[in-house]
Design a protein around this motif. Sequence first.
Motif, PDB file in Angstrom:
ATOM      1  N   HIS A   1      -3.204   6.207   1.947  1.00 28.03           N
ATOM      2  CA  HIS A   1      -3.306   5.697   0.581  1.00 28.03           C
ATOM      3  C   HIS A   1      -4.668   5.048   0.342  1.00 28.03           C
ATOM      4  CE1 HIS A   1       1.247   5.869   0.444  1.00 28.03           C
ATOM      5  NE2 HIS A   1       0.892   6.426  -0.693  1.00 28.03           N
ATOM      6  N   LEU A   2      -5.203   4.357   1.341  1.00 28.92           N
ATOM      7  CA  LEU A   2      -6.531   3.758   1.210  1.00 28.92           C
ATOM      8  C   LEU A   2      -7.612   4.827   1.134  1.00 28.92           C
ATOM      9  CD1 LEU A   2      -6.638   0.722   3.672  1.00 28.92           C
ATOM     10  CD2 LEU A   2      -6.935   0.662   1.196  1.00 28.92           C
ATOM     11  N   ARG A   3      -7.449   5.874   1.923  1.00 26.12           N
ATOM     12  CA  ARG A   3      -8.471   6.920   1.994  1.00 26.12           C
ATOM     13  C   ARG A   3      -8.482   7.790   0.738  1.00 26.12           C
ATOM     14  NH1 ARG A   3     -12.842   7.314   4.926  1.00 26.12           N
ATOM     15  NH2 ARG A   3     -11.724   6.588   6.768  1.00 26.12           N
ATOM     16  N   GLY A   4      -7.345   7.961   0.098  1.00 22.84           N
ATOM     17  CA  GLY A   4      -7.259   8.844  -1.061  1.00 22.84           C
ATOM     18  C   GLY A   4      -7.490   8.118  -2.374  1.00 22.84           C
ATOM     19  N   GLU A   5      -7.000   8.714  -3.444  1.00 26.05           N
ATOM     20  CA  GLU A   5      -7.109   8.101  -4.763  1.00 26.05           C
ATOM     21  C   GLU A   5      -6.188   6.886  -4.810  1.00 26.05           C
ATOM     22  OE1 GLU A   5      -6.108  10.959  -7.688  1.00 26.05           O
ATOM     23  OE2 GLU A   5      -7.704  12.343  -7.154  1.00 26.05           O
ATOM     24  N   LEU A   6      -6.733   5.749  -5.178  1.00 30.45           N
ATOM     25  CA  LEU A   6      -5.918   4.540  -5.242  1.00 30.45           C
ATOM     26  C   LEU A   6      -4.906   4.661  -6.365  1.00 30.45           C
ATOM     27  CD1 LEU A   6      -8.494   1.653  -4.759  1.00 30.45           C
ATOM     28  CD2 LEU A   6      -6.804   2.476  -3.122  1.00 30.45           C
ATOM     29  N   GLN A   7      -3.656   4.387  -6.043  1.00 28.14           N
ATOM     30  CA  GLN A   7      -2.601   4.393  -7.047  1.00 28.14           C
ATOM     31  C   GLN A   7      -1.995   2.992  -7.134  1.00 28.14           C
ATOM     32  OE1 GLN A   7      -0.220   7.809  -5.630  1.00 28.14           O
ATOM     33  NE2 GLN A   7      -0.849   8.823  -7.503  1.00 28.14           N
ATOM     34  N   THR A   8      -2.871   2.001  -7.056  1.00 30.23           N
ATOM     35  CA  THR A   8      -2.441   0.613  -7.123  1.00 30.23           C
ATOM     36  C   THR A   8      -2.969  -0.021  -8.403  1.00 30.23           C
ATOM     37  OG1 THR A   8      -4.371   0.038  -5.767  1.00 30.23           O
ATOM     38  CG2 THR A   8      -2.286   0.305  -4.630  1.00 30.23           C
ATOM     39  N   ASN A   9      -2.396  -1.165  -8.770  1.00 31.53           N
ATOM     40  CA  ASN A   9      -2.823  -1.826  -9.996  1.00 31.53           C
ATOM     41  C   ASN A   9      -4.066  -2.672  -9.744  1.00 31.53           C
ATOM     42  OD1 ASN A   9      -1.947  -4.278  -8.827  1.00 31.53           O
ATOM     43  ND2 ASN A   9       0.101  -4.014  -9.678  1.00 31.53           N
ATOM     44  N   PRO A  10      -4.721  -3.181 -10.814  1.00 34.45           N
ATOM     45  CA  PRO A  10      -5.960  -3.956 -10.631  1.00 34.45           C
ATOM     46  C   PRO A  10      -5.803  -5.152  -9.703  1.00 34.45           C
ATOM     47  CG  PRO A  10      -5.710  -3.329 -12.932  1.00 34.45           C
ATOM     48  CD  PRO A  10      -4.437  -2.920 -12.239  1.00 34.45           C
ATOM     49  N   LYS A  11      -4.639  -5.817  -9.750  1.00 38.22           N
ATOM     50  CA  LYS A  11      -4.431  -6.980  -8.882  1.00 38.22           C
ATOM     51  C   LYS A  11      -4.431  -6.564  -7.417  1.00 38.22           C
ATOM     52  CE  LYS A  11      -1.553 -11.092  -8.314  1.00 38.22           C
ATOM     53  NZ  LYS A  11      -0.394 -11.876  -8.822  1.00 38.22           N
ATOM     54  N   MET A  12      -3.821  -5.417  -7.110  1.00 36.03           N
ATOM     55  CA  MET A  12      -3.789  -4.947  -5.727  1.00 36.03           C
ATOM     56  C   MET A  12      -5.165  -4.472  -5.284  1.00 36.03           C
ATOM     57  SD  MET A  12      -1.683  -4.743  -3.209  1.00 36.03           S
ATOM     58  CE  MET A  12      -1.721  -4.027  -1.567  1.00 36.03           C
ATOM     59  N   ASN A  13      -5.922  -3.832  -6.173  1.00 31.10           N
ATOM     60  CA  ASN A  13      -7.290  -3.426  -5.839  1.00 31.10           C
ATOM     61  C   ASN A  13      -8.142  -4.646  -5.486  1.00 31.10           C
ATOM     62  OD1 ASN A  13      -6.548  -0.816  -6.419  1.00 31.10           O
ATOM     63  ND2 ASN A  13      -7.515  -0.773  -8.446  1.00 31.10           N
ATOM     64  N   ARG A  14      -7.989  -5.694  -6.268  1.00 30.79           N
ATOM     65  CA  ARG A  14      -8.717  -6.943  -6.016  1.00 30.79           C
ATOM     66  C   ARG A  14      -8.326  -7.523  -4.662  1.00 30.79           C
ATOM     67  NH1 ARG A  14      -7.031 -12.167  -7.070  1.00 30.79           N
ATOM     68  NH2 ARG A  14      -8.636 -13.731  -7.578  1.00 30.79           N
TER      69      ARG A  14
ATOM     70  N   ALA B   1       4.048  11.493  -7.157  1.00 30.46           N
ATOM     71  CA  ALA B   1       3.298  11.687  -8.397  1.00 30.46           C
ATOM     72  C   ALA B   1       1.796  11.731  -8.187  1.00 30.46           C
ATOM     73  CB  ALA B   1       3.656  10.573  -9.385  1.00 30.46           C
ATOM     74  N   LYS B   2       1.362  11.876  -6.958  1.00 30.92           N
ATOM     75  CA  LYS B   2      -0.067  11.929  -6.701  1.00 30.92           C
ATOM     76  C   LYS B   2      -0.694  13.157  -7.365  1.00 30.92           C
ATOM     77  CE  LYS B   2      -3.270  11.260  -2.889  1.00 30.92           C
ATOM     78  NZ  LYS B   2      -3.389  11.085  -1.428  1.00 30.92           N
ATOM     79  N   ARG B   3      -1.874  12.985  -7.896  1.00 29.35           N
ATOM     80  CA  ARG B   3      -2.529  14.061  -8.638  1.00 29.35           C
ATOM     81  C   ARG B   3      -2.739  15.286  -7.749  1.00 29.35           C
ATOM     82  NH1 ARG B   3      -7.772  15.695 -10.707  1.00 29.35           N
ATOM     83  NH2 ARG B   3      -8.687  14.627  -8.943  1.00 29.35           N
ATOM     84  N   VAL B   4      -2.327  16.435  -8.236  1.00 27.87           N
ATOM     85  CA  VAL B   4      -2.480  17.700  -7.513  1.00 27.87           C
ATOM     86  C   VAL B   4      -3.849  18.296  -7.845  1.00 27.87           C
ATOM     87  CG1 VAL B   4      -1.613  20.059  -7.288  1.00 27.87           C
ATOM     88  CG2 VAL B   4      -0.010  18.147  -7.483  1.00 27.87           C
TER      89      VAL B   4
ATOM     90  N   LEU C   1       0.828  -1.209   0.000  1.00 24.60           N
ATOM     91  CA  LEU C   1       0.000   0.000   0.000  1.00 24.60           C
ATOM     92  C   LEU C   1       0.859   1.255   0.000  1.00 24.60           C
ATOM     93  CD1 LEU C   1      -3.119  -0.199   2.339  1.00 24.60           C
ATOM     94  CD2 LEU C   1      -3.023   0.452  -0.057  1.00 24.60           C
ATOM     95  N   ASN C   2       1.964   1.210   0.716  1.00 27.69           N
ATOM     96  CA  ASN C   2       2.851   2.374   0.803  1.00 27.69           C
ATOM     97  C   ASN C   2       3.809   2.456  -0.369  1.00 27.69           C
ATOM     98  OD1 ASN C   2       1.696   3.272   3.173  1.00 27.69           O
ATOM     99  ND2 ASN C   2       3.153   2.213   4.490  1.00 27.69           N
ATOM    100  N   ARG C   3       3.668   1.531  -1.323  1.00 28.94           N
ATOM    101  CA  ARG C   3       4.426   1.540  -2.576  1.00 28.94           C
ATOM    102  C   ARG C   3       5.932   1.604  -2.315  1.00 28.94           C
ATOM    103  NH1 ARG C   3       1.817   6.473  -5.406  1.00 28.94           N
ATOM    104  NH2 ARG C   3       3.000   5.818  -7.215  1.00 28.94           N
ATOM    105  N   GLN C   4       6.354   0.769  -1.380  1.00 32.44           N
ATOM    106  CA  GLN C   4       7.775   0.707  -1.081  1.00 32.44           C
ATOM    107  C   GLN C   4       8.536   0.088  -2.254  1.00 32.44           C
ATOM    108  OE1 GLN C   4       8.992   2.300   1.204  1.00 32.44           O
ATOM    109  NE2 GLN C   4       7.808   2.213   3.097  1.00 32.44           N
TER     110      GLN C   4
END
Length: 715
Positions: free
Chosen positions: A463-476, A625-628, A419-422
């Motif tokens: 990261h969970l509360r904001g816009e998800l920046q994860t791929n479809p597999k991680m969303n699933r 790179a989170k959307r401003v 989730l923290n995109r380490q």
Amino acid sequence: MGRVVVRDAKGGNDMAISATEKPLSRVFMSDYRFTIPSFQRAYTWQAENILQLVCDLQDASASANTPYFLGSLILVRNGDCKYQVIDGQQRLISLSIIIAVLRELETDPVLLEELDELILEPGNKLRGITAEPRLRLRDRDAEFFRSYVQEGDLEGLFDLRDGDFETRAQYNISTNARQVFDELAKLDDDDRHRFASYLVNQVTLVIVTTDDLAGAHRIFDVMNMRGVPLTASDVFKAKVVAAMSPAARNVYAARWDDIMDPIGDDAQVLEEFFSDLHLVVSHKPMCTQLLEEFRKDVLSPYINEQHVISFIDELLAPYAMAWRVIDQPTDSTLPDDVVRQLVLLNDYPTSDWKTVAMWALVHSIGNLGNADVEIVTGSPTRGETEDKQTNREPIRMHDGTRLRTILQALERVTGVDSLNRQSPLVRRTRMANAIRGLDRGYTMPQNKGFLITDEDRRSALAHLRGELQTNPKMNRLLLIRANEQLAGGRITRPRSLNAMPILPDRVAKDSPFAAWPESVRDFWSARIGNLALTQANEQQLTPLQTFKERRDRMLMSASSKRFPLTEQLAHIDDCTAKTLQWRQDETIRLIAEFWNIRYDEGNTDLSVLDEQQLTHGSSSRTPNAKRVTIAQVLASGLLIAGETLVWERPRKGERWVATVTDDGRLRLEDGNEYSSPTAAARAVGGASAGLSVWKRTSDGCKLSEIWKTYRMQKR
């Protein structure tokens, strides 16, 4: 390497081929103009591919004078300095993205110009070279890549939403650029300059060129399909067997094959296995020169002490079996709860966790490496008789409690780090620390490899509360965790299972969702409250524009109803923003409880805090790179409510004016309001318009420049 002439066996014609090894500084230059032919596949690299490359290069750059070979390019000449790329486009595109991000982060004007010239040919009138990008993609993606990546509009790229991409390749380009930006932004100026210098001067490619397209394809076939190159397993087997007594060689050569054959002969899989085994033994997170480092750190002690047989029996055999169990846990004879924990770990798009899982299995099952142990069901070992199969011994698990505890903690830290995109380096460093602690007999609270800090918790929930920046597999995966937490146990999964949006990606004018304020639709489009697990796929849901249609299609399969958060949709007649908010809050609470990150050390319930509260006081001072949003720029003072923006299009005789509202939107002259500059631009200018078209009337400054200033204020 040089130029050779070979005779075409089919046609009898001579075919000139040249092959030279060159650093990137000699590849991204005027001598080469690369074009991706239309018959080539699209850009398919995923975030994990490009991040692995960045991580490998970061690690390699620590030895500044050691070259890093990145493979070969196969090219067909198509005129002076022009070449069609037959093999190597994935690497060329990925390298261009990395260079574009380095340019975006650079503040030194000299270095910025040098980076710019690596991807944009400035032109040379005397040599007859026109100014244009050094790499041109397929027609469907060429303009997108040029305008956003090569010409440096990363702010515009970061402002795009999933519905703005016309092809999967464009989505991959955007996702990978975000990931690389977040990774390289963590470096300070000196480390980033060191990385850039290494990339340009020490990363090399072999350039294979020919004048004949058919010949290029034959070269590709020869380089990729003819002959079977030695794998890491072949090399290590030869070294180990050579160190044995003559009497033992034949027996243990066959034993090696019996151990390794079930893993397969895929060179990449075998490299991953031996790299993971290297980490387990050496506690070193990265291994960039596998053949040399594995020999030095793992094999040499056994060879020097003449214990190579014990290497095979006591290390290779149990860890190879552990690898097989991890790869196919449902085919193992392990207890159901252990199988479930391994299935959960296999949900992740990353695989760094395998090192600790292997250690845990090997140290919890006493006879894991025995040839006769019955742990993986399926086809027998090569040459094994049916009678021998029936006489195989059961597993002897001597510490099942510790195994379960380690796997549960491992799943938790893997989830939080994902989730923290380490980065791969950070993740593997954590795994190395965990194994070091386990080897030393530390308790779980003492083992820093399993430590989750309050900052880790807050960042994950933000990261969970904001816009998800994860791929479809991680969303699933996230939705599976939430649903199983709510259900109180494992849910049998259908073969096809997707995380699909409740709101349509593209809202038609006659859709009931068109009545929602655009800013509200924009807010919810990329949040977890808008997602549900279903067997329905994107193609089936895209045409459906009402909530009832989408809900009914999601619930059509009985398998989808097994998931309680999906089944709840059946009891909702009308979807509102409050509906999505409730689902968002519930899903986040369930995930936080599953990973035990809901409360911090002060017993504050982090799951109820909003994104701003979760990130307030964070020690992170690196841009990402989170959307401003317009509201964020307003709050920073870089933009003022009431200011006007203009988009001049003199060739079309158009002039669009937008006003910044005090609640963070852009209002066009027709009264319509939009929550993002890209959305406003596309409302009047079509699908290709973006953030960078708007200029502030007071000083002519582009919004993309203002957005970049805001983003870089974090440094």
